[in-house]
Design a protein around this motif. Sequence first.
Motif, PDB file in Angstrom:
ATOM      1  N   GLU A 158       1.106  -1.151  -0.084  1.00  0.00           N
ATOM      2  CA  GLU A 158      -0.109  -0.096  -0.024  1.00  0.00           C
ATOM      3  C   GLU A 158       0.720   1.449  -0.020  1.00  0.00           C
ATOM      4  O   GLU A 158       0.638   2.404  -0.167  1.00  0.00           O
ATOM      5  CB  GLU A 158      -1.011  -0.488   0.951  1.00  0.00           C
ATOM      6  N   ASP A 208       3.363  -9.969  10.841  1.00  0.00           N
ATOM      7  CA  ASP A 208       1.980  -9.602  10.507  1.00  0.00           C
ATOM      8  C   ASP A 208       1.864  -9.071   9.567  1.00  0.00           C
ATOM      9  O   ASP A 208       1.015  -7.475   8.573  1.00  0.00           O
ATOM     10  CB  ASP A 208       0.724  -9.080  11.579  1.00  0.00           C
ATOM     11  N   TYR A 209       2.302  -9.334   7.955  1.00  0.00           N
ATOM     12  CA  TYR A 209       2.630  -8.819   6.733  1.00  0.00           C
ATOM     13  C   TYR A 209       2.280  -9.661   5.632  1.00  0.00           C
ATOM     14  O   TYR A 209       1.307  -9.238   4.811  1.00  0.00           O
ATOM     15  CB  TYR A 209       3.912  -8.188   6.293  1.00  0.00           C
ATOM     16  N   TYR A 210       2.856 -10.904   5.949  1.00  0.00           N
ATOM     17  CA  TYR A 210       2.392 -11.954   4.570  1.00  0.00           C
ATOM     18  C   TYR A 210       1.616 -13.317   4.750  1.00  0.00           C
ATOM     19  O   TYR A 210       1.545 -14.202   6.282  1.00  0.00           O
ATOM     20  CB  TYR A 210       3.458 -12.355   4.402  1.00  0.00           C
ATOM     21  N   GLN A 211       0.224 -13.619   4.445  1.00  0.00           N
ATOM     22  CA  GLN A 211      -0.339 -14.500   4.383  1.00  0.00           C
ATOM     23  C   GLN A 211      -0.403 -15.370   3.061  1.00  0.00           C
ATOM     24  O   GLN A 211      -0.865 -14.879   1.852  1.00  0.00           O
ATOM     25  CB  GLN A 211      -1.334 -14.681   4.963  1.00  0.00           C
ATOM     26  N   GLU A 247      -0.706 -16.712  -0.644  1.00  0.00           N
ATOM     27  CA  GLU A 247      -1.959 -17.026  -1.642  1.00  0.00           C
ATOM     28  C   GLU A 247      -0.839 -17.456  -2.719  1.00  0.00           C
ATOM     29  O   GLU A 247       0.254 -17.763  -3.556  1.00  0.00           O
ATOM     30  CB  GLU A 247      -2.228 -15.714  -2.323  1.00  0.00           C
ATOM     31  N   LYS A 268      -3.408 -10.080  -2.658  1.00  0.00           N
ATOM     32  CA  LYS A 268      -4.017 -11.123  -2.096  1.00  0.00           C
ATOM     33  C   LYS A 268      -3.445 -11.406  -0.854  1.00  0.00           C
ATOM     34  O   LYS A 268      -4.314 -11.909   0.103  1.00  0.00           O
ATOM     35  CB  LYS A 268      -4.909 -12.069  -3.259  1.00  0.00           C
ATOM     36  N   SER A 269      -1.978 -11.344  -0.586  1.00  0.00           N
ATOM     37  CA  SER A 269      -1.265 -12.179   0.165  1.00  0.00           C
ATOM     38  C   SER A 269      -0.754 -11.173   1.470  1.00  0.00           C
ATOM     39  O   SER A 269      -0.541 -11.438   2.347  1.00  0.00           O
ATOM     40  CB  SER A 269       0.130 -12.551  -0.129  1.00  0.00           C
ATOM     41  N   VAL A 270      -2.015 -10.047   1.323  1.00  0.00           N
ATOM     42  CA  VAL A 270      -1.191  -9.347   2.495  1.00  0.00           C
ATOM     43  C   VAL A 270      -2.211  -9.065   3.580  1.00  0.00           C
ATOM     44  O   VAL A 270      -3.322 -10.030   3.661  1.00  0.00           O
ATOM     45  CB  VAL A 270      -2.016  -7.976   2.447  1.00  0.00           C
ATOM     46  N   LYS A 271      -1.276 -10.056   4.536  1.00  0.00           N
ATOM     47  CA  LYS A 271      -2.195 -10.068   5.934  1.00  0.00           C
ATOM     48  C   LYS A 271      -3.242  -9.388   6.548  1.00  0.00           C
ATOM     49  O   LYS A 271      -2.738  -7.953   6.640  1.00  0.00           O
ATOM     50  CB  LYS A 271      -0.864 -11.043   6.799  1.00  0.00           C
ATOM     51  N   LYS A 272      -4.437 -10.073   6.322  1.00  0.00           N
ATOM     52  CA  LYS A 272      -5.608  -8.646   7.335  1.00  0.00           C
ATOM     53  C   LYS A 272      -4.488  -8.707   8.731  1.00  0.00           C
ATOM     54  O   LYS A 272      -4.773  -9.730   9.358  1.00  0.00           O
ATOM     55  CB  LYS A 272      -6.493  -9.842   7.576  1.00  0.00           C
ATOM     56  N   GLN A 273      -5.390  -7.388   9.047  1.00  0.00           N
ATOM     57  CA  GLN A 273      -5.547  -7.165  10.315  1.00  0.00           C
ATOM     58  C   GLN A 273      -6.019  -7.028  11.138  1.00  0.00           C
ATOM     59  O   GLN A 273      -6.921  -7.399  10.723  1.00  0.00           O
ATOM     60  CB  GLN A 273      -4.513  -5.977  10.731  1.00  0.00           C
TER      61      GLN A 273
END
Length: 208
Positions: free
Chosen positions: A23, A165-168, A170, A203-208
Amino acid sequence: MIKSIAVDLHYFPNLEFFAAIAEAEELVFFPEEIYQRQSFFNRTQIRLANKVGTLSVPIQGRRPRVSQNKIKIDSSQNWVNIHLRGIQSAYGKAPFYEYYFPYFEKGFQKNHESLWALNWEMLTICLKLLGSSVKMCMHEKDQDQTWTKDIRGELMPSVPFSERDYYQPESYFQLFGLDFDPNLSILDLLFCEGPASKSIILKSVKKQ
């Protein structure tokens, strides 16, 4: 206010890096910061036929307290050919290899003496291929703070990405095998998914 992120410069950054800056409108780098061993400054991971392999850029000496922009590449080692062959071996049959590889090959052929200059060039190419409009700038010691977020020192090989807390992950198409390997070099995503890479990162940005 422009969303500006202070970040470390990596060698072909992994997907966590791009998720962390997804972002951002501006990236601020610090060439005068002290070089840290065991960092991503001179290494990246790619997916080979039988394993995940590491590409490391050799550097001259191991002197402590040297600023990153003064780290010189050890050109006495045949590292450029090793990295080019490694990338060709890993991704030569990937769908977007023939389109993207010439950009990186041209960057390698410039024979940069400085690791900072090499990383800067390769990241610039990666952002261009991703279709990113983020601005890159360098911060000198006597300049005022311009960034709104600082993630320097957070993305380190010694700590798994799952603890940040950055990458999930995908999942996306990868060559070799059935199991998905997350958080590889951006090279893996670009060669395998091409223009879809940017949306996969988002899509891989980790949801906070």
